[in-house]
Scaffold this motif. Structure first.
Motif, short mmCIF file in Angstrom:
data_model
loop_
_atom_site.label_atom_id
_atom_site.label_comp_id
_atom_site.label_asym_id
_atom_site.label_seq_id
_atom_site.Cartn_x
_atom_site.Cartn_y
_atom_site.Cartn_z
N ALA A 1 -7.80 14.83 118.62
CA ALA A 1 -8.74 13.71 118.63
C ALA A 1 -8.97 13.16 120.02
CB ALA A 1 -8.24 12.60 117.71
N THR A 2 -7.97 13.26 120.88
CA THR A 2 -8.07 12.71 122.23
C THR A 2 -8.50 13.74 123.26
OG1 THR A 2 -5.70 13.08 122.57
CG2 THR A 2 -6.37 10.89 121.78
N PRO B 1 10.48 2.16 117.42
CA PRO B 1 9.11 2.68 117.37
C PRO B 1 8.92 3.58 116.16
CG PRO B 1 10.39 3.87 119.02
CD PRO B 1 11.25 2.72 118.56
N ASP B 2 7.72 3.60 115.64
CA ASP B 2 7.36 4.49 114.54
C ASP B 2 6.47 5.58 115.13
OD1 ASP B 2 6.03 5.74 112.33
OD2 ASP B 2 6.63 4.05 111.09
N PHE B 3 7.04 6.74 115.36
CA PHE B 3 6.32 7.81 116.04
C PHE B 3 5.14 8.31 115.21
CE2 PHE B 3 9.28 8.17 119.45
CZ PHE B 3 10.54 7.88 118.90
N GLY B 4 5.37 8.48 113.91
CA GLY B 4 4.31 9.01 113.07
C GLY B 4 3.12 8.09 112.99
N ASN B 5 3.37 6.82 112.77
CA ASN B 5 2.27 5.86 112.69
C ASN B 5 1.57 5.70 114.03
OD1 ASN B 5 2.43 5.30 109.98
ND2 ASN B 5 3.79 3.56 110.22
N THR B 6 2.32 5.83 115.11
CA THR B 6 1.70 5.75 116.43
C THR B 6 0.76 6.92 116.64
OG1 THR B 6 3.62 4.59 117.36
CG2 THR B 6 2.14 5.67 118.92
N ALA B 7 1.18 8.12 116.25
CA ALA B 7 0.32 9.29 116.37
C ALA B 7 -0.93 9.12 115.52
CB ALA B 7 1.08 10.55 115.95
N ASP B 8 -0.76 8.62 114.30
CA ASP B 8 -1.90 8.40 113.42
C ASP B 8 -2.87 7.37 114.02
OD1 ASP B 8 -0.75 10.13 111.66
OD2 ASP B 8 0.01 8.59 110.30
N ALA B 9 -2.30 6.31 114.60
CA ALA B 9 -3.14 5.26 115.18
C ALA B 9 -3.92 5.79 116.38
CB ALA B 9 -2.27 4.07 115.61
N GLY C 1 -12.36 14.43 115.10
CA GLY C 1 -12.76 14.70 116.47
C GLY C 1 -12.85 13.41 117.26
N LYS C 2 -13.19 13.55 118.52
CA LYS C 2 -13.28 12.39 119.41
C LYS C 2 -14.58 11.64 119.18
CE LYS C 2 -13.93 13.29 123.72
NZ LYS C 2 -13.72 13.73 125.13
N GLY C 3 -14.49 10.32 119.03
CA GLY C 3 -15.67 9.51 118.81
C GLY C 3 -16.28 9.02 120.11
N ASP C 4 -17.36 8.27 119.99
CA ASP C 4 -18.05 7.71 121.15
C ASP C 4 -17.59 6.28 121.39
OD1 ASP C 4 -19.61 10.03 121.45
OD2 ASP C 4 -21.04 9.31 119.95
N ALA C 5 -17.57 5.90 122.66
CA ALA C 5 -17.18 4.53 123.01
C ALA C 5 -18.22 3.55 122.49
CB ALA C 5 -17.05 4.40 124.52
N PRO C 6 -17.78 2.45 121.87
CA PRO C 6 -18.71 1.44 121.32
C PRO C 6 -19.22 0.52 122.42
CG PRO C 6 -16.47 0.74 120.98
CD PRO C 6 -16.38 2.12 121.60
N ASP C 7 -20.19 -0.28 122.06
CA ASP C 7 -20.73 -1.26 123.01
C ASP C 7 -19.75 -2.41 123.25
OD1 ASP C 7 -23.11 0.19 123.21
OD2 ASP C 7 -24.01 -0.87 121.52
N ALA C 8 -18.98 -2.74 122.22
CA ALA C 8 -18.04 -3.86 122.36
C ALA C 8 -16.71 -3.53 121.68
CB ALA C 8 -18.64 -5.12 121.72
N ALA D 1 -9.12 7.08 118.62
CA ALA D 1 -9.94 8.05 119.34
C ALA D 1 -11.15 8.46 118.51
CB ALA D 1 -9.11 9.28 119.70
N ALA D 2 -10.95 8.62 117.21
CA ALA D 2 -12.05 9.03 116.33
C ALA D 2 -13.13 7.96 116.23
CB ALA D 2 -11.51 9.35 114.94
N ALA D 3 -12.72 6.70 116.25
CA ALA D 3 -13.67 5.61 116.07
C ALA D 3 -14.23 5.07 117.38
CB ALA D 3 -13.02 4.46 115.30
N GLU D 4 -13.39 5.08 118.43
CA GLU D 4 -13.76 4.38 119.66
C GLU D 4 -13.75 5.24 120.92
OE1 GLU D 4 -13.89 0.32 118.96
OE2 GLU D 4 -14.72 1.93 117.72
N GLY D 5 -13.45 6.52 120.81
CA GLY D 5 -13.30 7.32 122.01
C GLY D 5 -11.89 7.17 122.58
N VAL D 6 -11.66 7.72 123.77
CA VAL D 6 -10.29 7.84 124.28
C VAL D 6 -9.86 6.72 125.24
CG1 VAL D 6 -10.38 10.34 124.03
CG2 VAL D 6 -11.02 9.29 126.22
N LYS D 7 -10.76 5.79 125.52
CA LYS D 7 -10.45 4.77 126.52
C LYS D 7 -9.12 4.07 126.26
CE LYS D 7 -12.26 0.55 128.67
NZ LYS D 7 -13.41 -0.39 128.75
#
Length: 408
Positions: free
Chosen positions: A334-335, A281-289, A233-240, A294-300
């Motif tokens: 995730a986004t 470009p690596d489409f699969g790895n880009t999607a995974d990234a 799921g979508k994570g929360d934006a970090p402080d830094a 998004a899961a760790a840092e939110g969607v910014k």
């Protein structure tokens, strides 16, 4: 999840090196004479190296949008399990008992566990799969693609996702020496002092024990550190948004996401690491990234890369098949985007169209007549490279083209 992406297969598939899941095999390819594609399996390409993987990703992706797969599709996946609880990449004769020659692996088993949890009603198979994974944990706490093989970031991460999905606490699943999979990932994380590579994860240590940043392994490890499966799921934006010293799982996930952010900020996509394809470009790895960030840092920091995927990844998914569609659905999930409107493509309908008609679905996707008759319940009682798999020498998997998860 090239996510989350693996298979000890020579030149045909990947889990993510290294990659973390078997790479998606182009769906336009013809099955080999020795591996006829079963009617319950998603995708038409030769399933020898990724049958269980692509079926599993399809089920998890469908679960995020409320789609219930056909009973025969679920039965096919459950029927691939060996009596000891493990899964091989594909068994052409599931009615034949597994033996010492059956190449069961951690990636296929962990992916199947996540999928069987998603479809529900398969507690017995899930428990057996989890038991097999626990029995094949390495002393350092991690998992290799093959039982007994050296631990790698991709395999360890997909197993951590399976354990969490099954209701286990990954930090409490420890080897004889007392190490968990999270400990194994921590050993593969590059410190912030490594400059532009700080925060990244290596697939495995090199022969001298050094660590080299690997974007595919990093995407998988971010989710593994979070205790997330293929569909975070979508994570929360970090402080830094900078790499910060720390060895806790949350610190590792944050730092890995920062590394991926920096990579995506450069081109809006990740480049292929295959020899001779540096500018592709690596489409699969880009999607995974995108899903990992998004899961760790939110969607910014995912908006531009996701828009790039919407504009450019449709043809890749159409050619690559169900695992690729699943990876894009994970990125959308995730986004917080709508996978039914992915640059004009309905990823859900496209994925459903690669296999048996679903037993039930939302938003106009049709269910099969057979499964409508039994309300989709009858079949539930019986039911890891790319990307490209970098496993020839180490027996590891890569993410299918995409947790897969590709280098998904």
């Amino acid at each position: 999840m090239n996510i989350r992406r693996s298979a000890a297969l020579v030149a045909a598939t990947v889990v993510i090196g290294a990659a973390a899941a078997p790479a998606a095999v182009a769906d336009g390819a013809s099955p080999s004479p020795k591996a006829v594609t079963p009617s319950g399996l998603y995708g038409k390409s030769d399933p020898t190296y990724d049958g269980v993987w692509r079926q599993s990703l399809a089920f998890v992706a469908q679960d995020t949008v409320g789609v219930k797969p056909a009973a025969k599709a679920v039965d096919w996946l459950a029927g691939q399990q060996c009596e000891n609880g493990g899964f091989a990449a594909f068994r052409a004769e599931p009615g034949k008992a597994c033996d010492k020659k059956t190449a069961v692996d951690s990636n296929s088993t962990a992916a199947a566990v996540q999928a069987l949890v998603a479809v529900g009603g398969r507690d017995g198979e899930v428990a057996k799969g989890v038991d097999w994974l626990k029995k094949n944990q390495n002393g350092d706490g991690g998992w290799g693609y093959n039982p007994g093989g050296a631990s790698d970031a991709n395999s360890t991460s997909v197993v951590l996702g399976a354990l969490a999905a099954a209701g286990e606490k990954p930090a409490d699943v420890k080897s004889g020496p007392g190490n968990s999979g999270l400990d194994a990932l921590a050993d593969l994380a590059l410190p912030c002092s490594e400059g532009k590579d700080g925060g990244a994860f290596a697939y495995q240590p090199d022969k001298k024990g050094g660590l080299a940043a690997n974007a595919d392994a990093t995407a998988a490890s971010v989710l593994g550190s979070l205790g997330s499966g293929f569909a975070p799921g979508k994570g929360d934006a970090p402080d830094a948004y900078t790499c910060e010293d720390g060895k806790k799982p949350a610190d590792l996930a944050h730092n890995g996401a920062v590394y991926l952010q920096n990579q995506l900020n450069t081109h809006e996509y990740l480049k292929s690491q295959l020899a001779g394809a540096e500018d592709q470009p690596d489409f699969g790895n880009t999607a995974d990234a995108v899903a990992a960030v998004a899961a760790a840092e939110g969607v910014k920091y995912t908006k531009d890369p996701y828009a790039w995927l919407e504009k450019n990844a449709g043809d890749w998914a159409k050619q690559s098949g169900p695992a690729a569609y699943a990876q894009l659905i994970f990125a959308a999930h995730a986004t917080g985007n709508d996978p039914r409107d992915f640059g004009g493509t309905d990823l859900v309908s496209a994925l459903n169209g690669t296999g048996p008609a679903p037993a039930s679905a939302k938003s106009g996707d049709s269910a099969s007549d057979e499964d409508k008759k039994d309300d989709g319940k009858g079949g539930f009682g019986t039911w890891w490279i790319v990307g490209v798999m970098f496993v020839a020498a180490v027996g590891a998997g890569f993410l299918l083209s995409g947790r897969k998860k590709q280098q998904l």
